[in-house]
Scaffold this motif. Sequence first.
Motif, mmCIF file in Angstrom:
data_model
loop_
_atom_site.group_PDB
_atom_site.id
_atom_site.type_symbol
_atom_site.label_atom_id
_atom_site.label_comp_id
_atom_site.label_asym_id
_atom_site.label_seq_id
_atom_site.Cartn_x
_atom_site.Cartn_y
_atom_site.Cartn_z
ATOM 1 N N ASN A 1 22.240 -0.220 4.536
ATOM 2 C CA ASN A 1 21.412 0.168 5.670
ATOM 3 C C ASN A 1 20.503 -1.003 6.001
ATOM 4 N N PRO A 2 20.028 -1.059 7.252
ATOM 5 C CA PRO A 2 19.174 -2.204 7.609
ATOM 6 C C PRO A 2 17.857 -2.153 6.850
ATOM 7 N N LEU A 3 17.346 -3.324 6.477
ATOM 8 C CA LEU A 3 16.135 -3.432 5.663
ATOM 9 C C LEU A 3 14.948 -3.892 6.503
ATOM 10 N N ILE A 4 13.756 -3.572 6.016
ATOM 11 C CA ILE A 4 12.523 -4.019 6.658
ATOM 12 C C ILE A 4 12.177 -5.422 6.174
ATOM 13 N N SER A 5 11.811 -6.299 7.115
ATOM 14 C CA SER A 5 11.303 -7.623 6.769
ATOM 15 C C SER A 5 9.782 -7.597 6.845
ATOM 16 N N HIS A 6 9.167 -8.101 5.776
ATOM 17 C CA HIS A 6 7.708 -8.077 5.671
ATOM 18 C C HIS A 6 7.136 -9.450 5.994
ATOM 19 N N VAL A 7 6.079 -9.471 6.797
ATOM 20 C CA VAL A 7 5.446 -10.724 7.222
ATOM 21 C C VAL A 7 3.932 -10.583 7.111
ATOM 22 N N GLU B 1 0.819 -1.212 0.000
ATOM 23 C CA GLU B 1 0.000 0.000 0.000
ATOM 24 C C GLU B 1 0.859 1.271 0.000
ATOM 25 N N THR B 2 2.147 1.144 0.370
ATOM 26 C CA THR B 2 3.005 2.341 0.424
ATOM 27 C C THR B 2 3.711 2.560 -0.911
ATOM 28 N N VAL B 3 4.653 1.686 -1.243
ATOM 29 C CA VAL B 3 5.397 1.753 -2.502
ATOM 30 C C VAL B 3 5.670 0.310 -2.940
ATOM 31 N N ALA C 1 12.566 -9.421 2.912
ATOM 32 C CA ALA C 1 13.200 -8.097 2.991
ATOM 33 C C ALA C 1 12.825 -7.329 1.743
ATOM 34 N N ALA C 2 12.424 -6.068 1.904
ATOM 35 C CA ALA C 2 12.012 -5.306 0.720
ATOM 36 C C ALA C 2 12.156 -3.807 0.934
ATOM 37 N N PRO C 3 13.229 -3.235 0.399
ATOM 38 C CA PRO C 3 13.282 -1.779 0.297
ATOM 39 C C PRO C 3 12.489 -1.362 -0.938
ATOM 40 N N LEU D 1 3.972 6.646 -0.148
ATOM 41 C CA LEU D 1 5.057 7.133 0.707
ATOM 42 C C LEU D 1 5.450 5.963 1.605
ATOM 43 N N GLU D 2 6.752 5.824 1.902
ATOM 44 C CA GLU D 2 7.202 4.688 2.706
ATOM 45 C C GLU D 2 6.563 4.680 4.107
ATOM 46 N N SER D 3 6.573 3.490 4.713
ATOM 47 C CA SER D 3 5.942 3.319 6.029
ATOM 48 C C SER D 3 6.636 4.143 7.116
ATOM 49 N N THR D 4 5.877 4.458 8.136
ATOM 50 C CA THR D 4 6.405 5.051 9.367
ATOM 51 C C THR D 4 7.280 4.005 10.061
ATOM 52 N N LEU E 1 11.700 6.916 13.903
ATOM 53 C CA LEU E 1 12.902 6.948 13.063
ATOM 54 C C LEU E 1 12.614 7.490 11.674
ATOM 55 N N ARG E 2 11.394 7.260 11.187
ATOM 56 C CA ARG E 2 11.038 7.765 9.853
ATOM 57 C C ARG E 2 9.560 8.119 9.852
ATOM 58 N N PRO E 3 9.231 9.361 9.556
ATOM 59 C CA PRO E 3 7.809 9.718 9.498
ATOM 60 C C PRO E 3 7.153 9.083 8.279
ATOM 61 N N GLU F 1 21.294 -5.936 16.475
ATOM 62 C CA GLU F 1 20.566 -6.883 17.333
ATOM 63 C C GLU F 1 19.056 -6.653 17.264
ATOM 64 N N THR F 2 18.653 -5.712 16.434
ATOM 65 C CA THR F 2 17.232 -5.419 16.279
ATOM 66 C C THR F 2 16.801 -5.787 14.857
ATOM 67 N N VAL F 3 15.499 -5.977 14.679
ATOM 68 C CA VAL F 3 14.949 -6.235 13.344
ATOM 69 C C VAL F 3 13.764 -5.301 13.107
ATOM 70 N N ALA F 4 13.629 -4.868 11.856
ATOM 71 C CA ALA F 4 12.495 -4.006 11.475
ATOM 72 C C ALA F 4 11.453 -4.881 10.807
ATOM 73 N N LEU F 5 10.209 -4.800 11.289
ATOM 74 C CA LEU F 5 9.145 -5.699 10.847
ATOM 75 C C LEU F 5 7.911 -4.904 10.448
ATOM 76 N N ARG F 6 7.280 -5.389 9.376
ATOM 77 C CA ARG F 6 6.077 -4.718 8.913
ATOM 78 C C ARG F 6 5.098 -5.720 8.352
ATOM 79 N N VAL F 7 3.816 -5.526 8.687
ATOM 80 C CA VAL F 7 2.702 -6.289 8.124
ATOM 81 C C VAL F 7 1.974 -5.340 7.175
HETATM 82 O O1 TXA Z 1 6.902 1.374 2.998
HETATM 83 C C1 TXA Z 1 7.941 0.734 3.227
HETATM 84 O O2 TXA Z 1 8.373 0.551 4.363
HETATM 85 C C2 TXA Z 1 8.659 0.123 2.003
HETATM 86 C C3 TXA Z 1 7.730 -0.913 1.384
HETATM 87 C C4 TXA Z 1 8.363 -1.655 0.243
HETATM 88 O O3 TXA Z 1 7.272 -1.795 2.372
HETATM 89 N N1 TXA Z 1 9.896 -0.459 2.411
HETATM 90 C C5 TXA Z 1 10.956 0.285 2.819
HETATM 91 O O4 TXA Z 1 12.008 -0.504 3.235
HETATM 92 O O5 TXA Z 1 10.989 1.503 2.815
HETATM 93 P P1 TXA Z 1 13.463 -0.053 3.571
HETATM 94 O O6 TXA Z 1 14.151 -1.349 3.863
HETATM 95 O O7 TXA Z 1 14.033 0.820 2.519
HETATM 96 O O8 TXA Z 1 13.327 0.792 4.875
HETATM 97 C C6 TXA Z 1 14.357 0.797 5.758
HETATM 98 C C7 TXA Z 1 14.121 1.786 6.874
HETATM 99 C C8 TXA Z 1 15.294 2.714 6.976
HETATM 100 O O9 TXA Z 1 14.880 4.002 7.374
HETATM 101 C C9 TXA Z 1 16.114 2.018 8.042
HETATM 102 O O10 TXA Z 1 17.010 2.871 8.634
HETATM 103 C C10 TXA Z 1 15.031 1.510 8.971
HETATM 104 O O11 TXA Z 1 13.989 1.124 8.102
HETATM 105 N N2 TXA Z 1 15.473 0.315 9.706
HETATM 106 C C11 TXA Z 1 15.443 -0.954 9.285
HETATM 107 N N3 TXA Z 1 15.927 -1.795 10.212
HETATM 108 C C12 TXA Z 1 16.274 -1.040 11.257
HETATM 109 C C13 TXA Z 1 16.858 -1.322 12.521
HETATM 110 N N4 TXA Z 1 17.146 -2.562 12.898
HETATM 111 N N5 TXA Z 1 17.109 -0.293 13.327
HETATM 112 C C14 TXA Z 1 16.814 0.964 12.949
HETATM 113 N N6 TXA Z 1 16.257 1.296 11.755
HETATM 114 C C15 TXA Z 1 16.005 0.313 10.927
#
Ligand code: TXA
Length: 323
Positions: free
Chosen positions: A67-73, A39-41, A146-148, A185-188, A200-202, A122-128
């Motif tokens: 940079n660390p990536l978001i894992s989608h579940v 729904e974002t990008v 994982a999906a940027p 727009l990317e997720s919060t 961390l990100r609006p 030691e942390t993971v970024a997670l999104r549904v």
């Molecule tokens: O809307 C979205 O979130 C899109 C769609 C495709 O879902 N994905 C996205 O993913 O923007 P990505 O991987 O580009 O976003 C990474 C963001 C960065 O701002 C990064 O710094 C933060 O998430 N991030 C990821 N893992 C982190 C962690 N362990 N600690 C701090 N920040 C983290």
Amino acid sequence: MPVPSTPETAPIRPVDDPQARAEAARLLRAGRLVAFPTETVYGLGADATDENAVARIFAAKDRPRFNPLISHVPDAMSAFALGEATPAAERLAAAHWPGPLTMVLRRRPGCPIAWLTSAGLETVALRVPGSAAARALLAEAGRPIAAPSANRSGRVSPTTAAHVAEELGDRVALILDGGPCPVGLESTVVDLSGARPRLLRPGAVTREQLEAVLGPVELAVAGDAIAAPGMLASHYAPQAAVRLNATDRRPGEAFLDFGATRGDADLDLSRSGDPVEAAARLFASLRDLDRPRIAAIAVAPVPEAGLGAAINDRLRRAAAPRG
Ligand code: TXA
Ligand code: MG
């Protein structure tokens, strides 16, 4: 029916087609890259537990740094199997998942997400994701994805399948088309791994909406990064010192080789000198060698070509003087 394609361009198939999703899930499980709508990008997806697949994300985007990536579940239960649920995280999940919100949580013991996915943290970024078709794909893939955003580095995030095809059509196995992304727009991103929640990100879920659930939410300060390179919370650095471009091995050092330059190396990022393989192994190797008895990690020179630039960027940060 799949859109006709040249061998250089990935097919574009509708995300609502169950056969297309099954094929995408199969490709993801095989370590391939698949672009898919949320729904974002549009995201550039890879199996988050496969460090080689994740390295290919960085190679496809020409990203100059890891940079660390978001894992989608597909659901909150899957998320909390990977990251530690706190009462705040559970309240936020109930209020805003599925949706355009990413939570940074502490890794649970045994969490299978690759170290490259979290850039060694030691942390993971997670999104549904809010998109039902995206969740169906994630459920079928059966592993965190994982999906940027599915654009090349420095370009705007794609909100249609045609944008993705222009950016990365020659670098992915399949593009799933779900029409234009409603949010655009990317997720919060909110960090719940520390004592107090930090934004961390609006994004589409506003600070006010977060505070309605969590109470006060701090803003991450952009200037944090400059004060202490490599020490920012979102950047991993080993405890041991790091010595770059090493051609010799000094007492007390561990040696991290590239391209099999030494017979007595502790580890080699890539014996064949492949930068994608080296990227896949970078964080896990640094963690492996970062032991209490090791005074420094000596790292062989890594050529700047391809992902070498991103590898060297991270090694330079790790080697920079610490405050
Ligand atoms: O809307 C979205 O979130 C899109 C769609 C495709 O879902 N994905 C996205 O993913 O923007 P990505 O991987 O580009 O976003 C990474 C963001 C960065 O701002 C990064 O710094 C933060 O998430 N991030 C990821 N893992 C982190 C962690 N362990 N600690 C701090 N920040 C983290
Ligand atoms: Mg992006």
